[in-house]
Design an enzyme around this catalytic site. Structure first.
Site, PDB file in Angstrom:
ATOM      1  N   ASP A 292       0.775 -11.226   6.765  1.00  0.00           N
ATOM      2  CA  ASP A 292       1.324 -10.381   5.689  1.00  0.00           C
ATOM      3  C   ASP A 292       2.648  -9.751   6.101  1.00  0.00           C
ATOM      4  OD1 ASP A 292      -0.671  -9.028   7.418  1.00  0.00           O
ATOM      5  OD2 ASP A 292       0.039  -7.223   6.410  1.00  0.00           O
TER       6      ASP A 292
ATOM      7  N   ASP B 197       9.051  -5.662   8.110  1.00  0.00           N
ATOM      8  CA  ASP B 197       7.963  -4.746   8.463  1.00  0.00           C
ATOM      9  C   ASP B 197       8.036  -4.307   9.921  1.00  0.00           C
ATOM     10  OD1 ASP B 197       7.202  -4.947   5.873  1.00  0.00           O
ATOM     11  OD2 ASP B 197       5.090  -5.281   6.291  1.00  0.00           O
TER      12      ASP B 197
ATOM     13  N   GLY C  33       0.814  -1.220   0.000  1.00  0.00           N
ATOM     14  CA  GLY C  33       0.000   0.000   0.000  1.00  0.00           C
ATOM     15  C   GLY C  33       0.840   1.258   0.000  1.00  0.00           C
ATOM     16  N   ARG C  34       2.116   1.082   0.336  1.00  0.00           N
ATOM     17  CA  ARG C  34       3.003   2.256   0.333  1.00  0.00           C
ATOM     18  C   ARG C  34       4.443   1.891   0.014  1.00  0.00           C
ATOM     19  NH1 ARG C  34       3.464   3.769   6.737  1.00  0.00           N
ATOM     20  NH2 ARG C  34       3.228   1.670   7.561  1.00  0.00           N
TER      21      ARG C  34
END
Ligand code: AMP
Ligand code: MG
Length: 503
Positions: free
Chosen positions: A255, A265, A95-96
């Protein structure tokens, strides 16, 4: 100027892009105005074969902010799905984060990704951006974990811009350039499995096996079951390393789980200060799903999801269950190996788990500082120089550790057992053992308050605290001159720091 990326367009390849449009959307990063440097890892630059001088150029600054592309780059955002906080969340995706391509490096091919580089078709309600504070945290922690020897994505640099980004309040934008052999997640497999795209699922699994787990095809049996087994083993080793340094990931959603077993992440992670097995580092995680002591079980739960996703490629469910089975032995063995090393033990013996657990229980009861306790314990061994050394000498050596505890009788009793266990090792050498322990038990970890101070200064345009912290984290086992404060107890306000998923 020597311009290693632009001059050598041939250094870029795009194996992930070649999987085809079902796997990603090609798009350009969205530029940010007037970028500035926040931090760079010259260590990583060197490892990637990038010219450190070029890395300070304006061209590099604009490239790693997403403002320009170099020849050979082919940017894209990938699609994945996942389970978040135990629930199926459906389609997510980058998403980014925007993958620029794969760079040929002396280490082998490395994907280069910009995090916070603008909207993608997978941004959902998000703005495609990352804020300065979380970008600094990801940058520092990636490099810190690497220096600790823990598998992780790496961070080459962070750039900032005064462009406003709305979170709880208005903050400013930043972009982290991160690298890994692959950013493929468990969620990529879940995506194609849950949407019934089984041809793509097989294509993805074949891609991962061919490039990262070639053994799975060489060994007997179903290659996808072998893949699940290999991923389970790598994940077990990585999580064992987290546990051994008191690291809490904070958002172990599927994810955020790397198919290569890397730590990826970095969000509301934390290196624990006071030891509490049930510690929850993510302010958003009110139920404590991702508490420190739950991480191993959550890793297994996530691997189970991966197994379910791979089922269409296996003959039956039993094959997947069998492939997950080794986690249950690999994880505890890997953990005990790490904890044994932290205690200075050279080989495993029955009773070692109890020895470890007893020390952890004592630490938990008195909420002792995790990093400081293990570090001080390393120094104690020097007092065990000879088997018949006076008890008084051993006792004196133990003093700095005793100071950390309230239950000193219990600690003394434990230390007696530990000392006998150490001294019973064939060829026990106290100083060599201490040296080994000092290379196992870090002196400096990225404590929340250290990150907060560096972030606060960076917001004021002063990056010196960040650089000093980075330098210490790059050598976590060595006492850096003038950096004693980085190895000290956290201040009282550290316990009030709240880090949430907002980033
Ligand atoms: P995370 O919790 O950071 O792993 O993010 C979970 C999902 O939300 C991923 O698909 C991210 O790409 C997406 N995401 C998080 N923050 C943003 C944002 N500011 N803009 C767009 N997507 C985001
Ligand atoms: Mg994520």
């Amino acid at each position: 100027m020597n311009d290693p990326l632009a001059d050598h367009a041939s250094r870029w390849s795009h194996r992930f892009a070649e999987l085809g449009p079902d796997f990603h959307t090609e798009l350009r990063p969205t530029p940010l105005p007037a970028p500035y440097w926040v931090g760079t890892s010259l260590n990583l630059a060197r490892e990637l074969g990038l010219d450190p001088a070029w890395l300070q150029s304006d061209e590099a600054l604009h490239t790693f902010t997403g403002n320009r592309l170099l020849p050979g780059m082919r940017p894209l955002a990938s699609v994945y799905s996942g389970h978040q906080f135990g629930h199926w969340a459906g389609q997510l995706g980058d998403g980014r984060a925007i993958l620029l391509g794969e760079l040929a490096t002396p280490l082998g091919p490395r994907e280069v990704q910009l995090k916070g580089a603008g909207l993608t078709p997978y941004s959902r309600m998000g703005d495609g951006r990352a804020v300065l504070r979380s970008s600094i945290r990801e940058f520092l922690c990636s490099e810190a974990m690497h220096a600790l020897g823990i598998p992780t994505s790496r961070a080459l640099c962070v750039t900032g811009s005064d462009a406003p980004v709305r979170r709880e309040e208005i903050e400013t934008a930043a972009v982290v350039t991160r690298t890994a052999p692959s950013f493929i997640r468990f969620g990529h497999f879940e995506h194609f499995s849950h949407s019934g795209q089984h041809a793509q699922l097989r294509q993805l699994a074949d891609f991962v096996i061919d490039h990262f787990y070639p053994d799975c095809r060489e060994r007997a049996g179903n290659p996808y079951a072998r893949l699940l087994e290999a991923v389970s083993e790598r994940t077990a080793h990585t999580v064992a390393q987290w546990q051994a340094v008191g690291f809490c990931h904070g958002v172990m959603n599927t994810d955020n789980m790397s198919i290569l077993g890397l730590t990826i992440d970095y969000g509301p992670f934390q290196f624990m200060d006071a030891f509490n097995p049930a510690h929850i580092c993510n302010h958003t995680d009110s139920g404590g799903r991702y508490a420190y002591h739950r991480q191993p079980n959550i890793a297994y739960w996530n691997l189970f999801c991966l197994g379910q996703a791979l089922l269409p490629l296996m003959e039956d469910q039993q094959q997947a269950l069998d492939a997950l089975e080794p986690f249950k032995t690999v994880f505890p063995t890997a953990l005990q190996q790490r904890m044994g090393a932290k205690l200075g033990l050279t080989e495993a013996q029955p009773g070692d788990e109890t020895l470890t657990e007893q020390f952890m229980q004592l630490m938990a009861k008195d909420a002792v500082d995790f990093t400081i306790a293990w570090r001080r314990l390393s120094h104690v061994v020097a007092g065990f120089a000879t088997p018949d050394a006076a008890d008084a000498e051993a006792r004196r050596a133990l003093e700095p550790v005793r100071d950390l505890f309230l239950q000193r009788d219990a600690l003394d009793a434990w230390a007696q057992t530990w000392r006998s266990r150490l001294q019973s090792q064939p060829g026990f050498d106290a100083l060599a053992t201490r040296a080994r322990m000092l290379r196992t038990n870090p002196q400096v970890v990225l404590r929340n308050h250290l990150g907060e101070i560096a972030i606060q200064r960076a917001r004021e345009g002063d990056f010196s605290r960040l650089q000093r912290l980075q330098a210490a984290l790059e050598q976590p086992f060595d006492a850096l001159p003038g950096c004693d404060d980085l190895a000290d107890f956290p201040p009282e306000w550290a316990a009030q720091i709240e880090i949430s998923c907002s980033s």
